[in-house]
Design a protein around this motif. Sequence first.
Motif, PDB file in Angstrom:
ATOM      1  N   THR A 110       0.847  -1.189   0.000  1.00  0.00           N
ATOM      2  CA  THR A 110       0.000   0.000   0.000  1.00  0.00           C
ATOM      3  C   THR A 110       0.882   1.238   0.000  1.00  0.00           C
ATOM      4  OG1 THR A 110      -0.206   0.470   2.386  1.00  0.00           O
ATOM      5  CG2 THR A 110      -1.607  -1.278   1.484  1.00  0.00           C
ATOM      6  N   THR A 124      -5.106  11.361   2.149  1.00  0.00           N
ATOM      7  CA  THR A 124      -5.536  10.441   1.091  1.00  0.00           C
ATOM      8  C   THR A 124      -5.781   9.022   1.573  1.00  0.00           C
ATOM      9  OG1 THR A 124      -3.230   9.908   0.519  1.00  0.00           O
ATOM     10  CG2 THR A 124      -4.263  11.758  -0.655  1.00  0.00           C
ATOM     11  N   ALA A 153      -8.022   7.585   3.248  1.00  0.00           N
ATOM     12  CA  ALA A 153      -9.390   7.075   3.155  1.00  0.00           C
ATOM     13  C   ALA A 153      -9.758   6.637   1.745  1.00  0.00           C
ATOM     14  CB  ALA A 153     -10.375   8.133   3.644  1.00  0.00           C
ATOM     15  N   THR A 154      -8.945   6.991   0.758  1.00  0.00           N
ATOM     16  CA  THR A 154      -9.220   6.574  -0.626  1.00  0.00           C
ATOM     17  C   THR A 154      -8.091   5.751  -1.233  1.00  0.00           C
ATOM     18  OG1 THR A 154      -8.375   8.716  -1.402  1.00  0.00           O
ATOM     19  CG2 THR A 154     -10.762   8.516  -1.085  1.00  0.00           C
ATOM     20  N   ASP A 155      -6.890   5.794  -0.684  1.00  0.00           N
ATOM     21  CA  ASP A 155      -5.783   4.985  -1.202  1.00  0.00           C
ATOM     22  C   ASP A 155      -6.097   3.500  -1.003  1.00  0.00           C
ATOM     23  OD1 ASP A 155      -4.270   7.174  -1.947  1.00  0.00           O
ATOM     24  OD2 ASP A 155      -3.162   7.256  -0.058  1.00  0.00           O
ATOM     25  N   PRO A 156      -5.869   2.653  -2.025  1.00  0.00           N
ATOM     26  CA  PRO A 156      -6.145   1.218  -1.868  1.00  0.00           C
ATOM     27  C   PRO A 156      -5.318   0.610  -0.739  1.00  0.00           C
ATOM     28  CG  PRO A 156      -5.863   1.776  -4.182  1.00  0.00           C
ATOM     29  CD  PRO A 156      -5.446   2.985  -3.403  1.00  0.00           C
ATOM     30  N   GLY A 157      -5.972  -0.182   0.082  1.00  0.00           N
ATOM     31  CA  GLY A 157      -5.307  -0.805   1.214  1.00  0.00           C
ATOM     32  C   GLY A 157      -4.896  -2.230   0.918  1.00  0.00           C
ATOM     33  N   GLN A 186      -6.592   3.645   5.228  1.00  0.00           N
ATOM     34  CA  GLN A 186      -7.121   4.041   6.535  1.00  0.00           C
ATOM     35  C   GLN A 186      -7.741   2.853   7.262  1.00  0.00           C
ATOM     36  OE1 GLN A 186      -6.958   7.416   7.866  1.00  0.00           O
ATOM     37  NE2 GLN A 186      -7.270   6.122   9.661  1.00  0.00           N
ATOM     38  N   GLU A 187      -8.480   2.034   6.532  1.00  0.00           N
ATOM     39  CA  GLU A 187      -9.147   0.889   7.159  1.00  0.00           C
ATOM     40  C   GLU A 187      -8.147  -0.112   7.714  1.00  0.00           C
ATOM     41  OE1 GLU A 187     -13.324   0.781   4.601  1.00  0.00           O
ATOM     42  OE2 GLU A 187     -11.541  -0.277   3.837  1.00  0.00           O
ATOM     43  N   THR A 225      -9.225   0.282   2.132  1.00  0.00           N
ATOM     44  CA  THR A 225      -8.402   1.486   2.057  1.00  0.00           C
ATOM     45  C   THR A 225      -7.251   1.414   3.050  1.00  0.00           C
ATOM     46  OG1 THR A 225      -9.622   2.727   3.753  1.00  0.00           O
ATOM     47  CG2 THR A 225     -10.463   2.829   1.479  1.00  0.00           C
TER      48      THR A 225
END
Length: 488
Positions: free
Chosen positions: A155, A162, A164-168, A188-189, A186
Motif C-alpha cells: 500500500t 488520502t 481514506a481513498t488509497d487502496p489498502g 485508513q481501514e 483502504t
Amino acid sequence: MIKKLFSPFLYTILLTAFISCSKDFLEVIPMGNQVAVTTDDYDKLMNDPRFYMTNVVGWQEAVLMGDEIGAEAAFLNVNTVWPVRLFQWADSIYKPGEQSPFMLTENLVSMYTVNKIINEVMAATEGTEAQKKAILAEAKATRAWLNFQFVNYYTKPYQAATAATDPGFPIIVKADVTQQHFDRGTVQEIYDFMIKDLTEALPDVPAQPRIATRMSKPAVEGMLGKVYLFMGRYQDALPLFSKALADVAANGTPVLYNYNREFAPGGTFLPIDPTFGPQGPGINRNDLKEAVLSKVFYNGPYTGNMFATDGLVLMPQTAALYSANDLRLLLYTNKNMDGSINAGGRLRKYGVTYSRWGLQLPELYLLSAECKARTNDLNGAVTDVETLRRNRMPAAAATVPATIAGNQVALIKFIIDERTREFAQEGYRWFDMRRLSPDPIFNSKPITHTLYNQNGTATVFTLRQPNRLVMRMPPFYIQSNPGMPDNP
C-alpha cells in the motif's frame, strides 16, 4: 485470492503448526487429523516457528530495495531473477507463472494460524479465562504485526489526506481456505484495524514474555507506537514508546550490548573471524539479548536461498555516516566475497548473517528519540539517541554535536541517520524510505542504486517515485479477484 494461495499450502499449515507441539499432543490423534481443542493446544500454536525464525521470509526483499546499499556486479546474487529485479526497483518483480512473493506467501500462511487462534481459543476446553485471553491477545498483536508487513510492501505510505481513498490491503479475519473474494479496502481501514488489534491486546498480553519470541506488553506498546509513528501521529506514539521502555527496564530484559566492552580484549565479540566477522548476535541466531520481540531471518551469503547478500556493499555516502571510532564499523570488511580487497574501497556487511526484524531495544530507543524530536523535546531525544550511541562507541564520540542537538530538523535527520548506522543492510531502510517520502524534510532528492561493474564503470538505477515505493500485487491475486485494483 486466498483460496488459490492457501489450498496448495494446507498441509504445510497443518504440519508447521503441529510440529511445534509436544510429542504427546501429536499422539492423541494421527498427524493430519489433529485439531486444536484445549487452551494448551492453542498456546502451542503460538509457538509456530514461522512467527519468529526463517530462512525464507523476513525482510530479504526489503534489504535489496534499501537505498543505503549498492552492489558489486562480479558478486551480486544472480542465482534467481528476483534479487536483481528488486535491486533495480523493477515495475514487476513477480511475473505471471513465477514464484509468488515470499514474504506475502509465508505471512498469509501465518495469518491463517493466528485467525484460527483468534476465532476459536475462547471456546477451548480446559485452561482459565485469563489464560485464554492472554493467548487471544498475543494472536491479535501478531495479526497486527503481519498486517504491518503487508502495508509496507503493498500500500502507499500513510498520508492522512488520502488514506481514506488509497487502496489498502485485504483485511483477513477468517481461517477459511474456501473464502473466494477479497476487497482491498483502504489504507485508513487497514491502519485502523491494526490499531484496534493492538489496543485490544494490551490489557491481556503478558507483562513479560515466557520466551522472547512471544508477544509481551512492551512489544505491543512498541508496535502500537510504531504504527502511530508511521501515520505521523507522534503525540500518540510517544507515550507508548515511553511506557515500553519503562516496562523493559522493570522486566530487566532486554538490555543493550556495550560494544566498547564486547570488542575489548576478552570481549564476547572476539575473535573476529576473517570470513564471518565478529562473534556477535549477527552470527548467533539464538541471541535474544536485545530483543523486545525476537524475529530472525537469514541475511547472509547464498546458501540455496532465493535471496542473499552476495555482492551488496554500502554506498559511499552511507559509509560516510559512520565516524572513525564507531565500533559498528567492525561489522564490515573491505574485502570482497573471494577475499580480494575491494578496489573502490567499498564495505560489505559480513558480521550479520542473521538479522533481527522483530522489535529490538536499539530501535525502541531510536523510535522514542524521533518522536521526542518531532514533538520538540530535543533534550529527551538527545538522551535517547546518546543512550544507544554510548553502547556503540567510546563515550567521547557518542555525544550529539551541539549544533545538531539544538536544531529540531537537524536532530530528526541525525536520528534517521542513526537508524541507518544501526541497521544498514537489514531491511529497515526500505520502511524508512517509504514513510519519509511524503515528509518535506526528506522528500526532495532522487533515490538511486549503483551497480559497480567489473570494468570500473557504474550503472545507476533510479527508483520511480511514488509508484515503486509500492510493490505490485501478484498477478494471480488480481486474476482471482476480478475488479481488484493493482498498484500502478
